[in-house]
Enzyme design. Structure first.
Site, mmCIF file in Angstrom:
data_model
loop_
_atom_site.group_PDB
_atom_site.id
_atom_site.type_symbol
_atom_site.label_atom_id
_atom_site.label_comp_id
_atom_site.label_asym_id
_atom_site.label_seq_id
_atom_site.Cartn_x
_atom_site.Cartn_y
_atom_site.Cartn_z
ATOM 1 C CE1 TYR A 215 4.036 -3.131 -9.028
ATOM 2 C CE2 TYR A 215 4.617 -2.848 -6.713
ATOM 3 C CZ TYR A 215 3.977 -2.393 -7.858
ATOM 4 O OH TYR A 215 3.273 -1.224 -7.831
ATOM 5 C CG ASP B 72 -2.092 0.918 1.051
ATOM 6 O OD1 ASP B 72 -2.243 1.483 -0.048
ATOM 7 O OD2 ASP B 72 -2.854 1.080 2.020
HETATM 8 S S1 IVH Z 1 1.434 -5.363 -10.375
HETATM 9 C C1 IVH Z 1 0.122 -4.461 -14.662
HETATM 10 N N1 IVH Z 1 2.129 -6.004 -7.941
HETATM 11 O O1 IVH Z 1 -1.508 -1.892 -6.865
HETATM 12 C C2 IVH Z 1 0.108 -4.716 -13.220
HETATM 13 N N2 IVH Z 1 0.937 -3.988 -8.281
HETATM 14 O O2 IVH Z 1 -4.276 -1.645 -7.719
HETATM 15 C C3 IVH Z 1 1.001 -3.848 -12.469
HETATM 16 N N3 IVH Z 1 0.585 -2.700 -6.215
HETATM 17 O O3 IVH Z 1 -0.940 0.192 -9.597
HETATM 18 C C4 IVH Z 1 0.824 -3.890 -11.028
HETATM 19 N N4 IVH Z 1 1.637 -4.074 -4.873
HETATM 20 O O4 IVH Z 1 0.478 0.513 -7.448
HETATM 21 C C5 IVH Z 1 1.502 -5.109 -8.732
HETATM 22 N N5 IVH Z 1 2.863 -6.631 -5.832
HETATM 23 C C6 IVH Z 1 2.235 -5.768 -6.625
HETATM 24 C C7 IVH Z 1 1.686 -4.596 -6.107
HETATM 25 C C8 IVH Z 1 1.018 -3.732 -6.968
HETATM 26 C C9 IVH Z 1 0.991 -2.928 -4.955
HETATM 27 C C10 IVH Z 1 -0.193 -1.528 -6.615
HETATM 28 C C11 IVH Z 1 0.293 -0.815 -7.841
HETATM 29 C C12 IVH Z 1 -0.832 -0.935 -8.798
HETATM 30 C C13 IVH Z 1 -1.988 -1.061 -7.850
HETATM 31 C C14 IVH Z 1 -3.167 -1.674 -8.542
#
Ligand code: IVH
Length: 700
Positions: free
Chosen positions: A237, A129
């Site tokens: 990530y 978060d």
């Molecule tokens: S992957 C195309 N992995 O969550 C996918 N996002 O609600 C890219 N976030 O915009 C995101 N932890 O800011 C991914 N382990 C994680 C994450 C993560 C936090 C956030 C990120 C994303 C948002 C989506």
């Protein structure tokens, strides 16, 4: 709150109207969250708005035009920073809220890939978060770093990102692609967040509502020197544009990131089935409170990159990933009433009675309001809409009031001045020497208040008080439940009440002939008791053994002591100042004693006790002492003994030791450094002695 109409029951015009309203509302919240780092609603409330919007669009798909929040990500970049157009869009994730949603996600992936019953391998990792950032490396050098912005364009915060220790300036290793954009989350740990807010408070600066806002506010500083002073971290990530991929699975990509010098979340795992995916979620939910940074769910990603490629994207999120959110830890509800509970020690604790609401997966209908000052500080009123929070195992709390939803006729809450259990006066300690009054309001009806009864009874019979052997906590509890002993004075009626016939004590469970006889003998032995023990046994606030001893010695007899206390309670100034003047008493303790006596419930019980007992006078000090009955004050530095020794010695010779000089003072013993007391004594013509002269007077 009126329940919203089921989406299936909406007419088309109703749906359109609600959709427009929701879209505007979501856009406003996006702006507050992404641009201003100052959200005004909880994540859960935001998710609920989005879910409602999606449900409406599922029924009326034409409403999902390009302007709908379902098709967009975040909010356009704020002014102040240069813009960066992302080479590849920074997308968001689809959400799952239930086990069923997770199951649907996996089934969808399987169907899309035509995998039959085989589930592909997924990676599972915490959803951090914080705020996402994209770092563009060319020939292994960081060239530009940006926030997500609206997904297409973000803010250029390169200088700020360079200050973060977890972000390498140069990628390590030999096989580095020419162009590679590493993406991940900037976040702040709980400890750093608390320390930052403490520093902010000290400097009179802005306080952050939570670590995410603190991280976002810190990263989006126009002066990178400020960001450099903020403890930010980064987990990698994902990635954007890449001239080559160094691995073929998500999991191995994370290994490469690690090799390059990034932090990758250590809890990242591969899961082989839906059951394993669900088990990971449960495991992480259990560890959540101990991680030291905020996470709000689990992100599942199809592990094989070729499968990710085949699955592709829908408008704002990849088909190959989902975020299974933890149940919200905050929720909005209504405050129905404020109940006052009285604890074992007489403290009145306000408890919020809430319209039941699910928070963190648990139905909450009570929350703590801490104390009177806290209610006043937050101006919590019955009828208010409030945000409740439940984090880990802690008791649910009211975080804040939604002032904008306050009913017109609401009135400030008035904290009760009487104990709701026994009707005695409830008071707060007067401000002590520190100048701060105690936050707790306490019931003064200690001897009679049922809420405190067991605690007081146990104290009454304890070793340094009445020391009644054989009357342990368990027995007291049983007698209390049976209403045989509810007040201390009942102890001395016990034998009479129980009687000797059938059902007598010896025939009860846990008792025998001998133990019953011993108990009654122990009680009888204590029908005569020393004054100091008696005073101590009353359990008056702040009156411990030492204070009880001093009081007994100064006043000598029960009649004298209680007589003087009653006079003080009726406003007799001389009696009050004599009490306050006793060395080691002072205004706070004096107020507690006077409050106790002033409470009629206590007086009644006191009368019953004094009627049933013989309270022996305090031991008279040696009559021959030249200082017996005299009032002495010590001031300045004593050279032959400590202040406590001097005091104890004087008291043992029958003198009263007082902390302040008055017309009643007989001697002021003044050592070097004596100041105002010496002046006062000279003014009042009090005899002033040196330490030597005092020692000579009492005989060395
Ligand atoms: S992957 C195309 N992995 O969550 C996918 N996002 O609600 C890219 N976030 O915009 C995101 N932890 O800011 C991914 N382990 C994680 C994450 C993560 C936090 C956030 C990120 C994303 C948002 C989506």
């Amino acid at each position: 709150m009126a329940e919203p109409k089921a989406v299936s029951a909406l007419t088309r015009p109703q749906a359109k109207r609600e959709h427009t309203r929701l879209a505007l509302e979501i856009a406003e919240h996006d702006k507050r969250y992404y641009q201003n780092d100052a959200p005004s609603i909880s994540d859960a409330a935001y998710d609920a708005l989005r879910q409602r919007l999606l449900a409406i669009e599922a029924r009326f798909p034409d409403l999902a035009d390009g302007a709908s929040p379902s098709q967009t990500v975040g909010a356009a970049p704020a002014r102040g920073f240069a813009k960066v157009r992302h080479a590849k869009a920074m997308l968001s994730l689809d959400n799952a809220f239930t086990r069923e949603d997770l199951s649907d996600f996996i089934a969808r992936v399987r169907r899309f890939l035509n995998l039959g019953d085989d589930a592909p391998i997924f990676t599972a990792e915490p959803k951090i978060d914080g705020l996402s950032a994209s770092l563009r490396y060319e020939k292994g050098q960081l060239v530009v770093g940006a926030t997500r912005g609206d997904g297409q364009e973000g803010e250029n915060v390169t200088a700020n990102l360079r200050t973060i220790g977890d972000i390498p300036e140069t990628l390590r290793g030999r096989t580095i692609p020419d162009v590679f954009e590493v993406r991940g989350e900037v976040y702040m740990t709980h400890a750093d967040f608390a320390a930052l807010n403490a520093r902010q408070a000290e400097a009179g600066g802005k306080l952050f509502a939570n670590p995410r806002n603190a991280a976002a506010g810190s990263l989006r500083q126009l002066d990178p020197a400020i960001t450099a002073g903020r403890p930010l971290h980064f987990f990698a990530y994902a990635w954007g544009e890449a001239s080559a991929l160094p691995a073929t699975t998500q999991f191995d990509m994370m290994d490469r990131f690690r090799d390059w010098g990034f932090q990758v979340n250590p809890l990242t795992r591969q899961v082989q089935s839906e059951a394993e995916a669900a088990a990971y979620y449960a495991m992480l939910a259990g560890q959540r409170a101990d991680l030291g940074y905020d996470i709000d769910g689990v992100v599942y990603k199809v592990d094989r990159l070729d499968l990710q490629e085949r699955l592709g994207f829908v408008a704002r999120s990849p088909r190959w990933a989902t975020a299974y959110k933890f149940p919200p830890e905050q929720a909005e509800t209504e405050l129905l009433a404020i109940d006052i509970q009285v604890g074992r020690t007489g403290v009145l604790t306000p408890v919020a009675k809430l319209k039941p609401v699910t928070v963190g997966g648990v139905v909450v209908s009570n929350a703590t309001l801490h104390n009177e000052d806290e209610i006043a500080r937050k101006d919590v009123r019955v009828g208010d809409h409030v945000i409740v929070q439940r984090a880990g195992d802690v008791i649910p709390q009211i975080v804040r009031v939604l002032i904008e939803k306050r009913p017109k006729n609401s009135e400030p809450y008035v904290f009760p001045q009487l104990c709701p259990v026994c009707g005695s006066h409830a008071v707060r300690d007067a401000a002590g020497s520190g100048g701060r009054s105690d936050v707790a309001r306490r019931c003064t009806g200690g001897l009679t208040c049922p809420a405190q009864a067991l605690e007081r009874l146990n104290h009454f019979v304890s070793r340094d008080a009445f020391d009644i052997e054989g009357l342990g906590a368990k027995h007291l509890e049983t007698f209390f439940e049976e209403k045989l002993i509810t007040h201390p004075s009942d102890i001395f009626q016990l034998e009479k009440r129980i009687g000797s016939g059938a059902g007598a004590l010896k025939d009860r469970e846990g008792w025998g002939e001998a133990s019953a006889r011993n108990l009654f003998a122990a009680i009888d032995q204590r029908r005569t008791i020393a004054l100091e023990r008696f005073i101590y046994a009353l359990g008056i606030r702040h009156v411990g053994e030492q204070t009880a001893r001093v009081l007994a010695r100064v006043y000598g007899s029960a009649e004298a002591f209680f007589g003087a206390m009653r006079a003080a309670a009726k406003g007799d100034e001389a009696a009050r100042s004599e009490l306050e003047g006793i060395d080691g008493i002072g205004p706070v303790v004096a107020a507690a004693i006077v409050d106790f006596i002033a409470e009629p419930h206590n007086e009644a019980e006191l009368a019953r006790l004094l009627g049933a007992l013989t309270v022996t006078d305090a031991a008279k000090p040696a009559q021959s002492s030249p200082v017996s009955g005299k009032t002495v004050v010590f001031t300045g530095t004593l050279e032959r003994m400590t202040r406590s020794e001097a005091k104890a010695r004087a008291e043992s010779l029958g003198a009263k030791v007082s902390g302040s000089v008055s017309a009643k003072t007989d001697y002021l013993v003044a050592g070097p450094g004596a100041g105002s007391k010496l002046k006062e004594a000279t003014k009042l013509n009090v005899r002033v002695l040196s330490e030597e002269e005092w020692l000579a007077l009492i005989g060395g």
